[in-house]
Design a protein around this motif. Structure first.
Motif, short mmCIF file in Angstrom:
data_model
loop_
_atom_site.label_atom_id
_atom_site.label_comp_id
_atom_site.label_asym_id
_atom_site.label_seq_id
_atom_site.Cartn_x
_atom_site.Cartn_y
_atom_site.Cartn_z
N ILE A 89 0.85 -1.19 0.00
CA ILE A 89 0.00 0.00 0.00
C ILE A 89 0.89 1.23 0.00
O ILE A 89 2.02 1.20 0.48
N THR A 90 0.38 2.33 -0.56
CA THR A 90 1.13 3.57 -0.56
C THR A 90 1.10 4.19 0.83
O THR A 90 0.21 3.88 1.65
N LEU A 91 2.03 5.06 1.09
CA LEU A 91 2.04 5.77 2.37
C LEU A 91 0.74 6.57 2.53
O LEU A 91 0.16 6.59 3.62
N ALA A 92 0.29 7.19 1.45
CA ALA A 92 -0.96 7.97 1.52
C ALA A 92 -2.14 7.08 1.89
O ALA A 92 -3.00 7.45 2.70
N GLU A 93 -2.20 5.88 1.30
CA GLU A 93 -3.28 4.95 1.64
C GLU A 93 -3.19 4.50 3.09
O GLU A 93 -4.20 4.37 3.78
N ALA A 94 -1.96 4.26 3.56
CA ALA A 94 -1.77 3.85 4.95
C ALA A 94 -2.21 4.95 5.91
O ALA A 94 -2.87 4.68 6.92
N LYS A 95 -1.86 6.20 5.58
CA LYS A 95 -2.26 7.31 6.44
C LYS A 95 -3.78 7.45 6.49
O LYS A 95 -4.34 7.76 7.56
N ALA A 96 -4.45 7.20 5.36
CA ALA A 96 -5.90 7.27 5.33
C ALA A 96 -6.52 6.19 6.22
O ALA A 96 -7.48 6.44 6.96
N LYS A 97 -5.96 4.98 6.18
CA LYS A 97 -6.44 3.90 7.03
C LYS A 97 -6.25 4.25 8.51
O LYS A 97 -7.13 4.00 9.35
N LEU A 98 -5.11 4.82 8.83
CA LEU A 98 -4.82 5.18 10.22
C LEU A 98 -5.75 6.29 10.71
O LEU A 98 -6.23 6.26 11.85
N LYS A 99 -6.01 7.24 9.83
CA LYS A 99 -6.93 8.32 10.21
C LYS A 99 -8.32 7.78 10.49
O LYS A 99 -8.98 8.17 11.46
N GLU A 100 -8.75 6.84 9.65
CA GLU A 100 -10.06 6.23 9.84
C GLU A 100 -10.12 5.45 11.16
O GLU A 100 -11.16 5.39 11.81
N ALA A 101 -8.96 4.88 11.55
CA ALA A 101 -8.88 4.14 12.82
C ALA A 101 -8.62 5.07 14.01
O ALA A 101 -8.39 4.60 15.12
N GLU B 229 3.19 2.39 13.03
CA GLU B 229 3.70 1.14 12.47
C GLU B 229 2.97 -0.05 13.07
O GLU B 229 2.57 -0.98 12.36
N ARG B 230 2.79 -0.03 14.38
CA ARG B 230 2.08 -1.14 15.03
C ARG B 230 0.63 -1.22 14.54
O ARG B 230 0.11 -2.31 14.27
N GLU B 231 -0.02 -0.05 14.43
CA GLU B 231 -1.42 -0.03 14.09
C GLU B 231 -1.66 -0.43 12.63
O GLU B 231 -2.61 -1.16 12.32
N ILE B 232 -0.81 0.03 11.71
CA ILE B 232 -1.03 -0.33 10.30
C ILE B 232 -0.80 -1.82 10.11
O ILE B 232 -1.51 -2.48 9.32
N CYS B 233 0.15 -2.40 10.84
CA CYS B 233 0.35 -3.85 10.77
C CYS B 233 -0.87 -4.60 11.31
O CYS B 233 -1.28 -5.62 10.76
N HIS C 157 -2.02 -11.23 6.86
CA HIS C 157 -0.59 -11.20 6.59
C HIS C 157 0.17 -10.43 7.66
O HIS C 157 -0.28 -9.37 8.10
N ASP C 158 1.34 -10.96 8.07
CA ASP C 158 2.18 -10.28 9.06
C ASP C 158 3.09 -9.23 8.43
O ASP C 158 3.65 -8.39 9.14
N PHE C 159 3.28 -9.31 7.11
CA PHE C 159 4.15 -8.38 6.40
C PHE C 159 3.30 -7.37 5.62
O PHE C 159 2.23 -7.71 5.12
N VAL C 160 3.83 -6.15 5.49
CA VAL C 160 3.20 -5.19 4.59
C VAL C 160 4.27 -4.24 4.06
O VAL C 160 5.09 -3.71 4.82
N PHE C 161 4.30 -4.05 2.74
CA PHE C 161 5.14 -3.04 2.12
C PHE C 161 4.38 -1.72 2.08
O PHE C 161 3.25 -1.66 1.60
N VAL C 162 5.01 -0.68 2.58
CA VAL C 162 4.48 0.68 2.45
C VAL C 162 5.36 1.39 1.43
O VAL C 162 6.58 1.47 1.61
N ILE C 163 4.76 1.91 0.35
CA ILE C 163 5.53 2.39 -0.79
C ILE C 163 5.28 3.88 -1.05
O ILE C 163 4.36 4.47 -0.50
N ASP C 164 6.15 4.45 -1.89
CA ASP C 164 5.98 5.80 -2.43
C ASP C 164 6.04 6.87 -1.34
O ASP C 164 5.07 7.62 -1.10
N TYR C 165 7.19 6.96 -0.70
CA TYR C 165 7.41 7.99 0.33
C TYR C 165 7.77 9.32 -0.32
O TYR C 165 8.40 9.36 -1.38
N PRO C 166 7.42 10.44 0.31
CA PRO C 166 7.78 11.77 -0.23
C PRO C 166 9.29 12.00 -0.22
O PRO C 166 10.03 11.39 0.57
N ILE C 167 9.72 12.92 -1.07
CA ILE C 167 11.16 13.23 -1.16
C ILE C 167 11.68 13.85 0.14
O ILE C 167 12.88 13.80 0.42
#
Length: 433
Positions: A278-290, A305-309, A318-328
């Motif tokens: 998932i992208t970082l932006a998608e992960a942040k959206a999931k965390l905000k919803e939680a 990190e704990r919460e997104i996992c 799944h115990d693993f998750v790739f978080v992709i597309d970080y800002p510069i």
């Protein structure tokens, strides 16, 4: 007679073993000693009818090192025991004390590890602390995990290279480096083998793997940070994007997990492929919803990190998750940027059971763009000239990652602190033993 490991005695009538005296029980006419070696433990029986060995047994101190030989005896079943497993003990015929242990050891080898209250005492006496079976298991896991990964790397035609720890300039953006006196000038301890892995790509090696020490001068007092740790790094050429690197890492980790399951962790779950991405932006959206809110938008806090996992585990199992597309803003100058959004990098972190274990990316291999990005980050091109030279005469598109195996082992075994997963940990305060 040659020494036999305890786990190998089944079916042998007479044998010799050696190890530590882990427990001693004296009764009238008989002394029982639990002997432990790297493979397991067994009970030794010293009978008074053999006066010579009985006299030796009467002087044994806990944790002394013994060498004994004798006959196999089947252990009697305990009272009221149904379906007893067949176990063996030794009736000792000859005995020798190879090393006498002093009394009042500062750390009890028999005591179970149940909390971190005595962590400093245990680390001060690490050689005793690691005699515990659970301590030895940690490094059996390290060994088999790396063995499985190396088997995969060999099949996939990776070459191993050995990179220096002394560098003339820091290998990462930032100030968290150890500066050392190097004859008449300054040097820095390597924060990663990054530059040299990329040099190997320029040399046409195509696939390389590095195992070695990594140094981080971070004043961190957490359960997952060290000032020196072992890094596993890899780099590959002719990739199309960072997704190729993630797929390669999945292959490595699955191979390592399979080897663990075959050898020392039979109950270990093998991760399925592909791992969630998932992208970082998608992960942040999931965390905000939680209702887990962030202090910054370009990176995770430990809580995030704990919460997104946890969320990914609930959604995918799944115990693993790739978080992709970080800002510069959060990535180093050599990460390649997305063509359709130059504010994002073709990078990723791999999280496992609530902690980051890998950072990786596609690299920028075009010299003009790489130099431009370095200047944007405030880097000095003169100090980077050796690194930039790697790209002057042709370099394939490439990328790679750095893995923190201590964090991975910590989470595989559910250890409370990375120090437990490190043979001799180093942190802000600890330089001994």
């Amino acid at each position: 007679m040659q020494r036999t490991l305890i786990k190998e005695i089944s079916g042998i009538e007479k044998f010799k073993v050696a190890g530590f005296a882990r427990n001693i029980r004296k009764h009238k006419g008989v002394i029982f000693v639990d002997l432990a070696d790297i493979s397991g433990s067994m009970q030794l029986v010293f009978e008074a009818s053999n006066e010579a060995v009985y006299a030796i047994a009467d002087t044994i101190a806990l944790e002394s090192v013994l060498e004994v030989s004798g006959l196999t005896k089947e252990k009697p079943a305990k009272k009221n025991e149904t379906n007893p497993q067949r176990e063996f003990e030794m009736l000792v015929e000859e005995a020798k004390i190879l090393s006498v242990a002093e009394d009042n050891a500062p750390v009890s080898v028999l005591q179970k590890i149940d909390n971190e209250a005595n962590m400093d005492l245990r680390l001060d006496n690490r050689f005793l602390d690691l005699r515990k079976p659970e301590g030895q298991l940690i490094f059996k896991v390290w060994t088999q995990l790396e063995f499985g990964i190396r088997e995969y790397l060999n099949r996939a035609n990776f070459m191993q290279v050995y990179t220096p720890s002394f560098m003339s300039t820091s290998s990462e953006t930032g100030a968290d480096v150890f500066e050392v006196k190097y004859f008449d000038r300054k040097a820095y301890l390597a924060q990663s083998p990054q530059f040299y892995k990329q040099m190997a790509m320029s040399a046409g090696f195509e696939k390389v793997f590095v195992t070695g020490p990594v140094f981080r001068a971070e004043k961190s007092f957490t359960t997952r940070h060290s000032t020196e740790f072992t890094g596993w790094d890899f780099e590959i050429s002719y990739i199309e994007s960072h997704h190729d690197i993630m797929t390669e890492e999945e292959n490595m980790l699955v191979a390592g997990f399979k080897k663990l399951k075959e050898t020392v962790l039979p109950d270990l779950e093998i991760p399925t492929q592909p791992f969630p991405r998932i992208t970082l932006a998608e992960a942040k959206a999931k965390l905000k919803e939680a209702k887990v809110f962030s202090e910054r938008e370009d990176d995770f806090s430990p809580e995030e990190e704990r919460e997104i996992c946890r969320l990914i585990k609930e959604e995918t199992g799944h115990d693993f998750v790739f978080v992709i597309d970080y800002p510069i803003t959060i990535r180093p100058f050599y990460h390649r940027r997305h063509e359709n959004n130059p504010n994002l990098t073709k990078s990723f972190d791999l999280l496992y059971r609530g902690v980051e274990i890998t950072t990786g990316a596609q690299r920028e291999h075009r010299l003009d763009i790489l130099s431009k990005q370095a200047l944007e980050k405030g880097m000095n091109l003169e100090e980077l000239k050796d690194y930039l030279n790697f790209f002057r005469y042709g370099c394939p598109p490439h990328g790679g990652a750095g893995v923190g195996p201590a964090r991975l082992v910590m989470k595989i075994l559910n250890l409370p602190n990375i120090k437990e997963a490190t043979f001799l940990p180093r942190d802000v305060k600890r330089l001994n033993p």
